[in-house]
Design an enzyme around this catalytic site. Structure first.
Site, mmCIF file in Angstrom:
data_model
loop_
_atom_site.group_PDB
_atom_site.id
_atom_site.type_symbol
_atom_site.label_atom_id
_atom_site.label_comp_id
_atom_site.label_asym_id
_atom_site.label_seq_id
_atom_site.Cartn_x
_atom_site.Cartn_y
_atom_site.Cartn_z
ATOM 1 N N ASP A 1 54.123 30.923 -9.054
ATOM 2 C CA ASP A 1 55.061 29.846 -9.365
ATOM 3 C C ASP A 1 54.292 28.523 -9.334
ATOM 4 O O ASP A 1 53.662 28.139 -10.317
ATOM 5 C CB ASP A 1 56.195 29.907 -8.341
ATOM 6 C CG ASP A 1 57.304 28.904 -8.604
ATOM 7 O OD1 ASP A 1 57.363 28.381 -9.717
ATOM 8 O OD2 ASP A 1 58.099 28.641 -7.688
ATOM 9 N N VAL B 1 64.183 34.352 -9.958
ATOM 10 C CA VAL B 1 64.416 35.762 -10.273
ATOM 11 C C VAL B 1 64.410 36.628 -9.011
ATOM 12 O O VAL B 1 63.748 36.298 -8.019
ATOM 13 C CB VAL B 1 63.362 36.288 -11.284
ATOM 14 C CG1 VAL B 1 63.512 35.590 -12.619
ATOM 15 C CG2 VAL B 1 61.947 36.118 -10.746
ATOM 16 N N ASP C 1 62.907 38.691 -3.567
ATOM 17 C CA ASP C 1 64.115 38.533 -2.737
ATOM 18 C C ASP C 1 64.818 37.203 -2.949
ATOM 19 O O ASP C 1 64.253 36.261 -3.508
ATOM 20 C CB ASP C 1 63.738 38.615 -1.252
ATOM 21 C CG ASP C 1 63.018 37.342 -0.782
ATOM 22 O OD1 ASP C 1 62.044 36.927 -1.459
ATOM 23 O OD2 ASP C 1 63.431 36.751 0.228
ATOM 24 N N GLY D 1 56.600 40.674 -1.394
ATOM 25 C CA GLY D 1 57.120 40.725 -2.764
ATOM 26 C C GLY D 1 56.429 41.729 -3.668
ATOM 27 O O GLY D 1 56.988 42.163 -4.668
ATOM 28 N N ARG E 1 65.546 42.914 -2.782
ATOM 29 C CA ARG E 1 64.220 43.444 -3.120
ATOM 30 C C ARG E 1 64.344 44.868 -3.660
ATOM 31 O O ARG E 1 63.476 45.351 -4.378
ATOM 32 C CB ARG E 1 63.327 43.487 -1.877
ATOM 33 C CG ARG E 1 62.937 42.127 -1.314
ATOM 34 C CD ARG E 1 61.849 42.314 -0.264
ATOM 35 N NE ARG E 1 61.672 41.157 0.605
ATOM 36 C CZ ARG E 1 60.880 40.126 0.326
ATOM 37 N NH1 ARG E 1 60.199 40.100 -0.788
ATOM 38 N NH2 ARG E 1 60.772 39.122 1.184
ATOM 39 N N GLU F 1 50.022 40.414 -6.848
ATOM 40 C CA GLU F 1 51.064 39.479 -6.402
ATOM 41 C C GLU F 1 52.312 39.636 -7.270
ATOM 42 O O GLU F 1 52.217 39.991 -8.444
ATOM 43 C CB GLU F 1 50.462 38.061 -6.510
ATOM 44 C CG GLU F 1 51.395 36.888 -6.326
ATOM 45 C CD GLU F 1 51.833 36.677 -4.889
ATOM 46 O OE1 GLU F 1 52.336 37.633 -4.274
ATOM 47 O OE2 GLU F 1 51.701 35.541 -4.385
ATOM 48 N N ASP F 2 53.477 39.353 -6.695
ATOM 49 C CA ASP F 2 54.719 39.474 -7.463
ATOM 50 C C ASP F 2 54.829 38.399 -8.539
ATOM 51 O O ASP F 2 55.037 38.680 -9.710
ATOM 52 C CB ASP F 2 55.945 39.450 -6.534
ATOM 53 C CG ASP F 2 55.962 38.249 -5.579
ATOM 54 O OD1 ASP F 2 55.025 37.421 -5.613
ATOM 55 O OD2 ASP F 2 56.919 38.140 -4.790
HETATM 56 P P1 5GP Z 1 53.841 29.846 -5.300
HETATM 57 O O1 5GP Z 1 52.987 29.584 -4.099
HETATM 58 O O2 5GP Z 1 53.049 30.235 -6.520
HETATM 59 O O3 5GP Z 1 54.765 28.693 -5.570
HETATM 60 O O4 5GP Z 1 54.827 31.037 -5.000
HETATM 61 C C1 5GP Z 1 54.554 32.007 -4.105
HETATM 62 C C2 5GP Z 1 55.740 32.845 -3.731
HETATM 63 O O5 5GP Z 1 57.001 32.194 -3.906
HETATM 64 C C3 5GP Z 1 55.826 34.093 -4.544
HETATM 65 O O6 5GP Z 1 54.910 35.070 -4.126
HETATM 66 C C4 5GP Z 1 57.273 34.482 -4.287
HETATM 67 O O7 5GP Z 1 57.367 35.187 -3.074
HETATM 68 C C5 5GP Z 1 57.977 33.153 -4.182
HETATM 69 N N1 5GP Z 1 58.640 32.856 -5.471
HETATM 70 C C6 5GP Z 1 58.274 31.988 -6.417
HETATM 71 N N2 5GP Z 1 59.137 32.017 -7.464
HETATM 72 C C7 5GP Z 1 60.077 32.940 -7.157
HETATM 73 C C8 5GP Z 1 61.239 33.458 -7.839
HETATM 74 O O8 5GP Z 1 61.610 33.086 -8.959
HETATM 75 N N3 5GP Z 1 61.948 34.419 -7.180
HETATM 76 C C9 5GP Z 1 61.606 34.879 -5.939
HETATM 77 N N4 5GP Z 1 62.387 35.819 -5.402
HETATM 78 N N5 5GP Z 1 60.523 34.424 -5.286
HETATM 79 C C10 5GP Z 1 59.757 33.476 -5.883
#
Ligand code: 5GP
Length: 175
Positions: free
Chosen positions: A103, A153, A159, A45, A165, A99-100
């Site tokens: 969440d 998003v 993605d 990402g 992407r 990091e992208d």
């Molecule tokens: P976390 O571990 O903080 O929940 O999220 C890690 C990964 O989940 C992010 O690096 C991303 O790849 C994916 N992710 C979380 N929210 C979104 C979103 O709104 N859109 C997309 N495309 N990926 C997300």
């Protein structure tokens, strides 16, 4: 625009992204003067953000990458798998994780714990997007591009089922 209409609306245009990423680059460059930071991009990402951010870094630095993936079906437990690890040691280095989006925070929480055992001089997080409403684990990104609502998003590296992407902007995915 994508071939199929999958966007509810554009959230951040190319111009908005370029402006914010340049500002982040300037801020990080000022903070890391003389420290030769190592920028660790979290694939996949981060790709667009990483490439644009690094073009705005004006201090000497090095690049490395990791690829992490949540165990399918159990991502809520925070169980994360390292698919690709760093090539170089981070001992004594000033590390900036790129990091992208943060969440739940589970991925970065795991990563911080993992990297902390490797003897870095410092570790900070730089994320393009922060979705604080959904946090399940404590993570404190020092550099944040934009804070977003709890919406899914896509674009600019992010993605949906590996698609979209390549969009040069970020939009809200149409359910
Ligand atoms: P976390 O571990 O903080 O929940 O999220 C890690 C990964 O989940 C992010 O690096 C991303 O790849 C994916 N992710 C979380 N929210 C979104 C979103 O709104 N859109 C997309 N495309 N990926 C997300």
């Amino acid at each position: 625009m994508p071939e199929t209409p999958v966007l509810e609306r554009v959230l951040f245009s190319e111009e908005q992204l370029a402006e914010r990423v340049a500002a982040l680059g300037r801020e990080i460059s000022a903070d890391y003067k003389g420290k030769q930071p190592l920028f660790v991009g979290i694939l996949r990402g981060c790709i667009m953000f990483y490439a644009d951010l690094l073009r705005n870094i004006s201090v000497d630095c090095t690049m490395d990458f990791m690829c992490l993936s949540s165990y399918s079906g159990t991502s809520s437990t925070g169980e994360v798998r390292t698919m690709l690890d760093l090539r170089e040691s981070i001992k004594g280095r000033h590390v900036v994780i790129v990091e992208d989006i943060v969440d739940t925070g589970l991925t970065l929480h795991y990563l911080m714990n993992n990297l902390k055992t490797r003897g870095a001089a410092s570790i900070e997080i730089c994320c393009l997007l922060d979705k604080p409403a959904n946090r399940k684990a404590e993570v404190h990104p020092k550099y944040v591009g934009f804070s977003v609502e709890n919406e899914f998003v896509i674009g600019y590296g992010l993605d949906y089922n590996e698609l979209y992407r390549n969009l040069p902007y970020i939009g809200v995915f149409k359910k």
